[in-house]
Design an enzyme around this catalytic site. Structure first.
Site, PDB file in Angstrom:
ATOM      1  N   SER A  55      -5.552  -3.678   6.164  1.00 23.32           N
ATOM      2  CA  SER A  55      -5.650  -2.433   5.419  1.00 23.32           C
ATOM      3  C   SER A  55      -7.087  -2.023   5.153  1.00 23.32           C
ATOM      4  O   SER A  55      -7.332  -0.966   4.592  1.00 23.32           O
ATOM      5  CB  SER A  55      -4.905  -2.570   4.086  1.00 23.32           C
ATOM      6  OG  SER A  55      -5.497  -3.600   3.333  1.00 23.32           O
ATOM      7  N   ARG A  83       0.871  -1.189   0.000  1.00 21.31           N
ATOM      8  CA  ARG A  83       0.000   0.000   0.000  1.00 21.31           C
ATOM      9  C   ARG A  83       0.904   1.234   0.000  1.00 21.31           C
ATOM     10  O   ARG A  83       1.234   1.801   1.043  1.00 21.31           O
ATOM     11  CB  ARG A  83      -0.908  -0.027   1.220  1.00 21.31           C
ATOM     12  CG  ARG A  83      -2.129  -0.928   1.049  1.00 21.31           C
ATOM     13  CD  ARG A  83      -3.112  -0.392   0.006  1.00 21.31           C
ATOM     14  NE  ARG A  83      -3.579   0.942   0.338  1.00 21.31           N
ATOM     15  CZ  ARG A  83      -4.673   1.206   1.043  1.00 21.31           C
ATOM     16  NH1 ARG A  83      -5.415   0.234   1.486  1.00 21.31           N
ATOM     17  NH2 ARG A  83      -5.022   2.447   1.303  1.00 21.31           N
ATOM     18  N   LYS A  98     -32.812 -16.214  18.674  1.00 15.55           N
ATOM     19  CA  LYS A  98     -33.323 -17.566  18.931  1.00 15.55           C
ATOM     20  C   LYS A  98     -34.844 -17.692  18.763  1.00 15.55           C
ATOM     21  O   LYS A  98     -35.381 -18.784  18.815  1.00 15.55           O
ATOM     22  CB  LYS A  98     -32.899 -18.030  20.331  1.00 15.55           C
ATOM     23  CG  LYS A  98     -31.390 -18.288  20.436  1.00 15.55           C
ATOM     24  CD  LYS A  98     -31.008 -18.945  21.736  1.00 15.55           C
ATOM     25  CE  LYS A  98     -29.495 -19.133  21.812  1.00 15.55           C
ATOM     26  NZ  LYS A  98     -29.058 -19.769  23.036  1.00 15.55           N
ATOM     27  N   ASP A 105     -29.378 -26.544  22.957  1.00 14.84           N
ATOM     28  CA  ASP A 105     -29.059 -26.105  24.327  1.00 14.84           C
ATOM     29  C   ASP A 105     -29.817 -26.994  25.305  1.00 14.84           C
ATOM     30  O   ASP A 105     -29.281 -27.410  26.340  1.00 14.84           O
ATOM     31  CB  ASP A 105     -29.514 -24.651  24.559  1.00 14.84           C
ATOM     32  CG  ASP A 105     -28.592 -23.637  23.908  1.00 14.84           C
ATOM     33  OD1 ASP A 105     -27.425 -23.991  23.641  1.00 14.84           O
ATOM     34  OD2 ASP A 105     -29.045 -22.502  23.666  1.00 14.84           O
TER      35      ASP A 105
HETATM   36  P1  NAP Z   1     -30.899 -13.719  29.375  1.00  8.65           P
HETATM   37  O1  NAP Z   1     -32.067 -14.222  28.620  1.00  8.65           O
HETATM   38  O2  NAP Z   1     -30.471 -12.308  29.209  1.00  8.65           O
HETATM   39  O3  NAP Z   1     -31.177 -13.967  30.937  1.00  8.65           O
HETATM   40  C1  NAP Z   1     -30.307 -13.490  31.934  1.00  8.65           C
HETATM   41  C2  NAP Z   1     -30.679 -14.122  33.261  1.00  8.65           C
HETATM   42  O4  NAP Z   1     -29.683 -13.740  34.230  1.00  8.65           O
HETATM   43  C3  NAP Z   1     -32.023 -13.650  33.812  1.00  8.65           C
HETATM   44  O5  NAP Z   1     -32.604 -14.714  34.511  1.00  8.65           O
HETATM   45  C4  NAP Z   1     -31.610 -12.507  34.745  1.00  8.65           C
HETATM   46  O6  NAP Z   1     -32.543 -12.242  35.776  1.00  8.65           O
HETATM   47  C5  NAP Z   1     -30.348 -13.116  35.344  1.00  8.65           C
HETATM   48  N1  NAP Z   1     -29.473 -12.113  35.937  1.00  8.65           N
HETATM   49  C6  NAP Z   1     -28.725 -11.206  35.272  1.00  8.65           C
HETATM   50  N2  NAP Z   1     -28.024 -10.476  36.171  1.00  8.65           N
HETATM   51  C7  NAP Z   1     -28.337 -10.940  37.406  1.00  8.65           C
HETATM   52  C8  NAP Z   1     -27.924 -10.600  38.716  1.00  8.65           C
HETATM   53  N3  NAP Z   1     -27.047  -9.626  38.940  1.00  8.65           N
HETATM   54  N4  NAP Z   1     -28.441 -11.303  39.751  1.00  8.65           N
HETATM   55  C9  NAP Z   1     -29.330 -12.297  39.546  1.00  8.65           C
HETATM   56  N5  NAP Z   1     -29.745 -12.675  38.312  1.00  8.65           N
HETATM   57  C10 NAP Z   1     -29.265 -11.993  37.263  1.00  8.65           C
HETATM   58  O7  NAP Z   1     -29.592 -14.580  29.066  1.00  8.65           O
HETATM   59  P2  NAP Z   1     -29.521 -16.146  28.702  1.00  8.65           P
HETATM   60  O8  NAP Z   1     -29.443 -16.325  27.243  1.00  8.65           O
HETATM   61  O9  NAP Z   1     -30.601 -16.850  29.449  1.00  8.65           O
HETATM   62  O10 NAP Z   1     -28.093 -16.534  29.291  1.00  8.65           O
HETATM   63  C11 NAP Z   1     -27.918 -16.709  30.672  1.00  8.65           C
HETATM   64  C12 NAP Z   1     -26.565 -17.326  30.956  1.00  8.65           C
HETATM   65  O11 NAP Z   1     -26.469 -18.585  30.323  1.00  8.65           O
HETATM   66  C13 NAP Z   1     -25.403 -16.481  30.404  1.00  8.65           C
HETATM   67  O12 NAP Z   1     -24.407 -16.380  31.392  1.00  8.65           O
HETATM   68  C14 NAP Z   1     -24.871 -17.289  29.248  1.00  8.65           C
HETATM   69  O13 NAP Z   1     -23.450 -17.149  29.142  1.00  8.65           O
HETATM   70  C15 NAP Z   1     -25.228 -18.697  29.670  1.00  8.65           C
HETATM   71  N6  NAP Z   1     -25.362 -19.575  28.483  1.00  8.65           N
HETATM   72  C16 NAP Z   1     -24.426 -20.549  28.330  1.00  8.65           C
HETATM   73  C17 NAP Z   1     -24.507 -21.409  27.252  1.00  8.65           C
HETATM   74  C18 NAP Z   1     -23.464 -22.476  27.091  1.00  8.65           C
HETATM   75  O14 NAP Z   1     -23.420 -23.107  26.026  1.00  8.65           O
HETATM   76  N7  NAP Z   1     -22.675 -22.735  28.108  1.00  8.65           N
HETATM   77  C19 NAP Z   1     -25.546 -21.286  26.311  1.00  8.65           C
HETATM   78  C20 NAP Z   1     -26.510 -20.278  26.508  1.00  8.65           C
HETATM   79  C21 NAP Z   1     -26.407 -19.433  27.603  1.00  8.65           C
HETATM   80  P3  NAP Z   1     -33.669 -11.115  35.561  1.00  8.65           P
HETATM   81  O15 NAP Z   1     -34.811 -11.794  34.852  1.00  8.65           O
HETATM   82  O16 NAP Z   1     -34.006 -10.714  36.950  1.00  8.65           O
HETATM   83  O17 NAP Z   1     -33.052 -10.010  34.759  1.00  8.65           O
END
Ligand code: NAP
Length: 486
Positions: free
Chosen positions: A201, A34, A285, A321
């Protein structure tokens, strides 16, 4: 055959030579010097052009004007003079913008001529006409690089390779990345890739490792089956790493790309016909169920879909899942039937968990920070809701964390209470690999299952649906551990 080009922009000839050697070692076919960027960094045109014969790979020389998102702001006369010098010094290719060439035609004497068109802010217009114009100007290669607004625009780029002459077609930015990773399938004459650690780039260039290693560009042909994952954001996804590894392990003619998608139905309508199987992650999803011929019963029940596969030419949606959560539960405590399971979290993953564990016969109790959400889901599934405040006294044999607590926060835990003796604990969070919940549970003598196990299990269940084969789970796990630094 698609040729891999590594862009170089260092103003020092010795660093350009070293860069070309690194590019060759990384498997590239060409480098792009470049010249505009080299000069903007204080390089000497004479010194840079004199080093062309010493480069380890043939060079494309490009002197892009400020008006074309380059750094050159000299006159067209000066630019043509520099291009003529580059030609005489041994450039293999000269890259010139169509618009300047049309206004003032010029041909190198020895090098071959690329005529190019860039749109750095949108998907471009009348691209086929531009390629025809490049051919009418006797370009040896027509190059088009545009910026998709969303991944649906990728199909327009894919169609530019028409078989009537060589075309390098690419889409820039994160939405455009699949056009580069699939360059061998689409038949693009060139693909630009950066050396690991370099900035590249143009926005969205993959590393040579991702292109040549992970996506096996050299093995790609128009017959290669295309798989992928859609989501937004998507750059963090480990799915391309594990699925490409599984395809390579089984010597399958298939490649898997990450698609950053904002509008999932528009993407599927534009690109679904050439995608053999798809993983779906947040926030899509719930977006594509209506496009399926069939839904697996658990997917239908959960109301969320993370996988599309084709069976007898029918599109089928699955929720792997849910499969993976059941398997992880069994890994922690064995048979789930009639066992007491406490699920924390009523978000998307929590929803999959309660349906899957209930379907496996477990006695499920559900708690969520926002109580109303837990009560609503518990009513729908037919399980018990437990107030978040009275969790400490809730008995269980298996604790399942489906909240985001602990995600990228190694000191946070959704369970600051005692663990019943002999219980199992499964945490869906896998970044960090070992959460505080897992560390506390292991210290209390519980059998623990990591979120990475769920990730690998759901990926293996997808691979099985796509190929009928068992994925190399241990290899996939090891690759994730290496990537995540575990
Ligand atoms: P989501 O739909 O956004 O739900 C989040 C959940 O976490 C809700 O139940 C929420 O409660 C709760 N939460 C968030 N902050 C909190 C806090 N400070 N104290 C208590 N509860 C709290 O997300 P999701 O798709 O269900 O994912 C949830 C978790 O699953 C994530 O950590 C993700 O990494 C994990 N996951 C892992 C896999 C894997 O393959 N290992 C696959 C999918 C998901 P409220 O309803 O009160 O907000």
């Amino acid at each position: 055959m698609t040729q891999v080009v590594v862009p170089l922009s260092n103003p020092e000839p010795r660093f350009l030579i070293a860069g070309s050697e690194h590019a060759k070692a990384a498997g590239a076919d060409l480098v792009e010097v470049r010249l505009d960027l080299c000069l903007a960094e204080g390089g000497s045109a004479a010194g840079i052009l004199a080093c062309l014969p010493s480069l380890a790979l043939p060079a494309i020389v490009t002197l892009r004007h400020c008006r074309e998102h380059g750094s050159w702001d000299g006159s067209e006369d000066e630019r043509l003079a520099l291009y003529a010098q580059a030609d005489a010094a041994g450039a293999a290719w000269i890259d010139r913008e169509l618009v300047f060439h049309a206004a003032r035609p010029w041909r190198p004497k020895r090098a071959r001529l690329i005529l190019s068109y860039h749109d750095f802010s949108g998907p471009g217009a009348a691209l086929v006409d531009k390629i025809m114009a490049m051919r009418a100007c006797h370009a040896d290669l027509a190059k088009v690089a545009v910026t998709p607004h969303d991944a649906a625009d990728l199909d327009g780029v894919r169609r530019l390779v028409d078989g009537d002459g060589p075309v390098a077609a690419m889409a820039m930015g994160e939405h455009g990345l699949p056009s580069r990773l699939l360059a061998g399938v689409w038949g693009s004459a060139l693909v630009f890739a950066r050396l690991p650690g370099d900035a590249g780039s143009a926005p969205g260039q993959p590393t040579t490792d991702d292109l040549l290693g992970m996506c096996r560009l050299r093995a790609q042909t128009p017959a290669t089956a295309v798989y992928g994952v859609i989501g937004s954001p998507i750059a963090h996804s480990l799915s391309p790493l594990v699925h490409n590894l599984a395809f390579a392990h089984h010597h399958l003619d298939a490649v898997y790309a990450p698609f950053r998608v904002e509008d999932a139905p528009a993407f599927w309508d534009a690109c679904g016909s050439w995608i053999r199987g798809l993983s779906i992650t947040i926030p899509h999803k719930h977006a594509l169920q209506g496009r399926m011929d069939d839904l697996e019963p658990l997917c239908d029940l959960v109301g969320a879909m993370n996988t599309i596969y084709r069976r007898d030419d029918r599109l089928t949606g699955a929720n792997t899942d849910a499969d993976a959560i059941r398997r992880c539960g069994e890994r922690a405590i064995g048979e789930l039937n009639d066992r007491r399971v406490l699920v924390l979290g009523a978000g998307g993953a929590g929803r999959a968990a309660v349906f899957a564990l209930k379907a496996a016969g477990a006695q499920v109790a559900l708690a969520n920070r926002t109580t109303a959400r837990a009560e609503e889901l518990a009513r729908e599934v037919g399980c018990r809701a437990v107030p978040w405040q009275s969790l400490a006294s809730e008995p269980f044999e298996l604790l399942v964390n489906m909240t985001a607590v602990g995600l990228k926060a190694p000191t946070d835990t959704p369970w600051p209470h005692l663990f019943p003796s002999g219980s199992g604990v499964f945490d869906s969070v896998y970044n960090p690999l070992e959460t505080r919940l897992i560390r506390d549970a292991a210290a209390a003598g519980c059998r623990t299952v990591l979120g990475l196990d769920m990730f690998i299990d759901q990926a293996c269940a997808q691979f099985r649906r796509w190929t009928g084969l068992e994925a190399p789970a241990e290899l996939m796990r090891a690759a994730c551990l290496k990537r995540l630094g575990g």
